[in-house]
Scaffold this motif. Structure first.
Motif, mmCIF file in Angstrom:
data_model
loop_
_atom_site.group_PDB
_atom_site.id
_atom_site.type_symbol
_atom_site.label_atom_id
_atom_site.label_comp_id
_atom_site.label_asym_id
_atom_site.label_seq_id
_atom_site.Cartn_x
_atom_site.Cartn_y
_atom_site.Cartn_z
ATOM 1 N N PRO A 60 0.276 -1.174 -0.041
ATOM 2 C CA PRO A 60 0.173 0.076 0.091
ATOM 3 C C PRO A 60 0.936 1.093 0.266
ATOM 4 O O PRO A 60 1.676 1.628 -0.135
ATOM 5 N N GLY A 61 0.359 1.869 -0.910
ATOM 6 C CA GLY A 61 1.112 3.982 -0.986
ATOM 7 C C GLY A 61 0.396 4.429 0.369
ATOM 8 O O GLY A 61 -0.506 4.381 0.412
ATOM 9 N N ILE A 62 1.042 5.779 0.974
ATOM 10 C CA ILE A 62 0.827 6.525 1.575
ATOM 11 C C ILE A 62 0.078 7.704 0.953
ATOM 12 O O ILE A 62 -0.888 8.303 1.519
ATOM 13 N N LEU A 63 -0.765 7.521 -0.697
ATOM 14 C CA LEU A 63 -1.630 7.987 -0.986
ATOM 15 C C LEU A 63 -2.436 6.808 -1.566
ATOM 16 O O LEU A 63 -3.367 8.120 -2.205
ATOM 17 N N GLY A 64 -2.975 6.592 -0.966
ATOM 18 C CA GLY A 64 -4.018 5.286 -1.120
ATOM 19 C C GLY A 64 -3.872 4.326 -2.362
ATOM 20 O O GLY A 64 -4.458 3.610 -2.595
ATOM 21 N N GLN A 65 -2.830 4.704 -3.278
ATOM 22 C CA GLN A 65 -2.373 4.179 -4.532
ATOM 23 C C GLN A 65 -1.662 2.820 -3.845
ATOM 24 O O GLN A 65 -1.088 2.373 -2.813
ATOM 25 N N ILE A 87 10.125 0.375 -10.967
ATOM 26 C CA ILE A 87 9.164 0.888 -9.879
ATOM 27 C C ILE A 87 7.948 1.405 -9.728
ATOM 28 O O ILE A 87 8.101 2.695 -10.647
ATOM 29 N N ALA A 88 6.629 1.729 -9.875
ATOM 30 C CA ALA A 88 6.386 2.407 -9.679
ATOM 31 C C ALA A 88 4.547 3.077 -7.982
ATOM 32 O O ALA A 88 4.595 1.658 -7.812
ATOM 33 N N ASP A 89 5.542 3.888 -7.787
ATOM 34 C CA ASP A 89 5.314 4.817 -6.781
ATOM 35 C C ASP A 89 4.406 6.040 -6.601
ATOM 36 O O ASP A 89 4.411 6.274 -7.892
ATOM 37 N N GLU A 90 4.505 6.855 -5.661
ATOM 38 C CA GLU A 90 4.102 8.117 -5.703
ATOM 39 C C GLU A 90 4.449 8.762 -6.414
ATOM 40 O O GLU A 90 4.003 9.825 -7.100
#
Length: 128
Positions: A60-65, A87-90
């Motif tokens: 889970p990411g910090i922005l809900g993604q 890598i795919a993230d914020e």
């Protein structure tokens, strides 16, 4: 009764069954592992008999993604393999591969201009 749709379907099935099968394009799944914890954490990996493989781990990411990190690989028609890690993230999707084009290096004067711009911002100077 109109049998036209059934005739078309039967014809399509007959063509598909009699079409030559090219063994070069047929592959079997050698491994397929998947795990989903139900809380946004997951992982998967697979490999086929024609040397295609992929793996990915997600959190889970910090922005809900979902933040994911993974790689995939497949054979090239010219020989060798295409391999991509990512890598795919914020910060978006960030692939890494020898096959991806890269820009030329920045000229030395660009770094000096960036340094001057930083100094001016620190002094409160703004430009419209």
């Amino acid at each position: 009764m109109n049998n036209f749709p059934q005739i078309i379907f039967a014809s399509a099935v007959a063509v598909a069954l009699t079409a030559p099968q090219n063994p070069e394009y047929l592959a079997e799944t050698l491994s397929d592992e998947r795990q989903d914890n139900g809380d946004g954490n997951f992982r998967y990996s697979f490999q086929t008999s024609n040397d295609i493989s992929a793996s990915q781990v997600g959190t889970p990411g910090i922005l809900g993604q979902s933040n994911v990190q993974g790689s995939f690989r497949f054979p090239l028609t010219t020989g060798g393999f295409a391999e991509v890690s990512y890598i795919a993230d914020e910060n978006g999707y960030q692939p890494t591969s020898d096959l991806l084009p890269t820009p030329p290096p920045l000229p030395a004067h660009v770094f000096e201009l960036l340094r001057i711009a930083d100094e001016q911002r620190a002094q409160g100077i703004t430009f419209n």
